[in-house]
Design a protein around this motif. Structure first.
Motif, PDB file in Angstrom:
ATOM      1  N   TRP A  19       0.830  -1.214   0.000  1.00 21.55           N
ATOM      2  CA  TRP A  19       0.000   0.000   0.000  1.00 21.55           C
ATOM      3  C   TRP A  19       0.863   1.263   0.000  1.00 21.55           C
ATOM      4  O   TRP A  19       0.671   2.172  -0.802  1.00 21.55           O
ATOM      5  CB  TRP A  19      -0.931  -0.033   1.227  1.00 21.55           C
ATOM      6  N   SER A  77     -10.151   2.590   1.665  1.00 19.99           N
ATOM      7  CA  SER A  77     -10.680   1.279   1.291  1.00 19.99           C
ATOM      8  C   SER A  77     -12.189   1.198   1.542  1.00 19.99           C
ATOM      9  O   SER A  77     -12.847   0.282   1.053  1.00 19.99           O
ATOM     10  CB  SER A  77      -9.989   0.178   2.101  1.00 19.99           C
ATOM     11  N   ARG A  79     -13.418   0.377   4.287  1.00 22.29           N
ATOM     12  CA  ARG A  79     -13.669  -0.722   5.233  1.00 22.29           C
ATOM     13  C   ARG A  79     -13.217  -0.315   6.626  1.00 22.29           C
ATOM     14  O   ARG A  79     -12.069   0.104   6.796  1.00 22.29           O
ATOM     15  CB  ARG A  79     -12.836  -1.955   4.876  1.00 22.29           C
ATOM     16  N   ALA A 147      -7.096  -7.461   4.157  1.00 24.68           N
ATOM     17  CA  ALA A 147      -7.884  -7.305   2.922  1.00 24.68           C
ATOM     18  C   ALA A 147      -7.920  -5.844   2.484  1.00 24.68           C
ATOM     19  O   ALA A 147      -7.773  -5.534   1.292  1.00 24.68           O
ATOM     20  CB  ALA A 147      -9.297  -7.843   3.137  1.00 24.68           C
ATOM     21  N   ALA A 148      -8.083  -4.928   3.452  1.00 20.82           N
ATOM     22  CA  ALA A 148      -8.155  -3.496   3.104  1.00 20.82           C
ATOM     23  C   ALA A 148      -6.814  -3.002   2.573  1.00 20.82           C
ATOM     24  O   ALA A 148      -6.755  -2.232   1.601  1.00 20.82           O
ATOM     25  CB  ALA A 148      -8.565  -2.683   4.334  1.00 20.82           C
ATOM     26  N   SER A 151      -6.446  -4.354  -0.922  1.00 24.29           N
ATOM     27  CA  SER A 151      -7.348  -3.731  -1.901  1.00 24.29           C
ATOM     28  C   SER A 151      -6.951  -2.276  -2.130  1.00 24.29           C
ATOM     29  O   SER A 151      -7.031  -1.772  -3.257  1.00 24.29           O
ATOM     30  CB  SER A 151      -8.814  -3.908  -1.533  1.00 24.29           C
ATOM     31  N   ALA A 154      -4.052  -2.493  -4.464  1.00 22.85           N
ATOM     32  CA  ALA A 154      -4.513  -2.822  -5.822  1.00 22.85           C
ATOM     33  C   ALA A 154      -5.183  -1.610  -6.464  1.00 22.85           C
ATOM     34  O   ALA A 154      -4.997  -1.351  -7.661  1.00 22.85           O
ATOM     35  CB  ALA A 154      -5.472  -4.017  -5.772  1.00 22.85           C
ATOM     36  N   GLY A 155      -5.925  -0.857  -5.655  1.00 28.15           N
ATOM     37  CA  GLY A 155      -6.577   0.352  -6.173  1.00 28.15           C
ATOM     38  C   GLY A 155      -5.562   1.374  -6.682  1.00 28.15           C
ATOM     39  O   GLY A 155      -5.880   2.228  -7.515  1.00 28.15           O
TER      40      GLY A 155
END
Ligand SMILES: Cc1cc2nc3c(=O)[nH]c(=O)nc-3n(C[C@H](O)[C@H](O)[C@H](O)COP(=O)(O)OP(=O)(O)OC[C@H]3O[C@@H](n4cnc5c(N)ncnc54)[C@H](O)[C@@H]3O)c2cc1C
Length: 369
Positions: A19, A77, A79, A147-148, A151, A154-155
């Motif tokens: 990240w 995220s 989340r 997971a956050a 993601s 990935a974002g």
């Protein structure tokens, strides 16, 4: 073109580094051998304690660096990952006093209570000697955090691949070549290796100065009670009427109140461990619960297993040799710091020097603990 970085390991440390690096514009590839949310390493489950209470200002500062990053992760995220329930330290007045001093020196709020005052607030928890409450402690949802982080990475363009086992990593003239079991090699300008309990088999050929790493299987218990999510995080420090050397930690979670001894489990090989819970270890913990946690005494305990990878001084390894950055030895207390570790790792990849505290080749105490 932006430098490319391959990250080996998609636990919380690899994910946080992905990240932070992706946000800085690096081309990031994450290779994780198991599936999303797997339970073979150290970062799975529904809870980890977030707290600022370390006697050492270095760790207070690191947790304070992580806190706004966890909040930013939630925004990016979408989340929720961190719930500040408050965290309680109790037990040895000397230890708790040092924690209160460190909190005060950092200018963060804290409240010292008597055991009777604590019992009024949390009737399920019997506190010992001196009690320190700090409101900026609480619960990280472990699975949601990983997971956050992935993601969010990935974002920002990171290529996150699960089910890809790295067999070997070689330094080449201009960077690294990573050989995987599932496909062709991956070539990058730099690598970050964050393989948790697999560090002792993966790292020694890659970097010098690695401290001895002790991989143990720890076995906390979850006690399902209706008010689990209202419990504070807590740590019972040995030294007053209680002599468990590593102390006991606990916190509420979606799976119940989790309670564990710190760093008492057997040494294991992560690829050949028997994840069957040890009934004797569970019984010892249940005895503690009967004595100190009356709010859980009637609940049925469910064991989980998880890996600690401990250094002799319990400090982490966050350092670089050439194009290879190593994140290892989080010694059972690394999760809370993960986004701050991701920042330190990104600094290393960009050529800045390591924090003295976390370097490879540092002098170490003789015994591995
Ligand atoms: C029971 C328990 C309770 C804890 N409680 C707390 C707490 O309350 N607060 C706190 O701050 N910390 C806590 N911790 C510590 C924290 O969870 C760990 O420090 C942290 O999760 C370590 O993350 P990691 O990324 O280094 O390791 P891992 O999560 O194990 O990630 C390493 C990853 O590398 C992958 N991998 C390995 N080899 C390869 C390969 N060859 N190719 C590709 N991938 C590979 C693995 O599959 C794994 O997913 C606790 C730990 C445990 C076990």
């Amino acid at each position: 073109m932006a430098p490319s970085v391959v990250i080996v390991g998609g636990g919380v440390m690899g994910a946080a580094t992905a990240w932070r690096l992706a946000e800085r514009g690096h081309r990031v590839t994450v290779l994780e051998r198991f599936g999303p949310g797997h339970d073979r390493g150290s970062s799975h489950g529904s809870s980890r304690i977030f707290r600022l209470t370390y006697a050492d200002p270095w760790y207070v500062g690191l947790a304070l660096r992580a806190l706004p990053l966890w909040r930013r992760l939630e925004e990016e995220s979408g989340r929720p990952v961190l719930t500040l329930t408050g965290a309680v330290d109790h037990g040895s007045p000397r230890t708790v006093g040092k924690l209160a001093d460190a909190l005060r020196a950092a200018g963060r709020p804290g409240l010292v209570l008597s055991p009777a005052e604590a019992a009024e607030r949390w009737p399920g928890l019997r506190a010992d000697s001196t009690v320190l409450l700090h409101p900026e402690g609480g619960r990280l949802h472990a699975d949601a955090s990983v997971a956050a982080l992935l993601s969010a990475a990935a974002g920002l363009g990171a290529d996150v691949r699960h089910g890809v086992r790295v067999r070997a990593l070689r330094r080449t003239g201009r960077g690294v070549t990573v050989e995987t079991e599932e496909g062709g090699p991956v070539v990058a300008d730099a690598a970050v290796v964050a393989v948790g309990g697999w560090s002792p088999s993966f790292l020694p050929d890659l970097v010098d100065g690695l401290p001895p790493l002790r991989v143990t299987q720890e076995q906390p218990l979850h006690f399902a009670v209706d008010d689990a999510l209202e419990w504070p995080a807590f740590v019972h420090h040995p030294g007053a009427g209680f002599d468990e050397p590593g102390g006991v930690y606990g916190l509420g979670s979606e799976d119940g109140v989790k309670v564990g001894f710190h760093a008492v489990g057997p040494v294991v090989d992560p690829d050949h461990r028997d994840r069957t819970p040890d009934p004797a270890a569970a019984e010892r913990l249940e005895r503690y619960v009967r004595a100190w946690l009356p709010g859980l005494a009637r609940a049925h305990p469910e064991p989980v297993t998880c890996l600690y990878t401990s250094t002799p001084d319990h400090d982490f390894v966050v350092d670089r040799r050439g194009p290879v950055t190593v994140l290892a030895g989080f010694s059972g207390h690394g999760f809370k710091f993960a986004p701050a570790i991701g920042e330190l790792a990104a600094d290393l990849v960009e050529g800045r020097s390591a924090a003295e505290r976390f370097v490879l080749g540092r002098p170490l105490p003789a015994a591995v603990g």
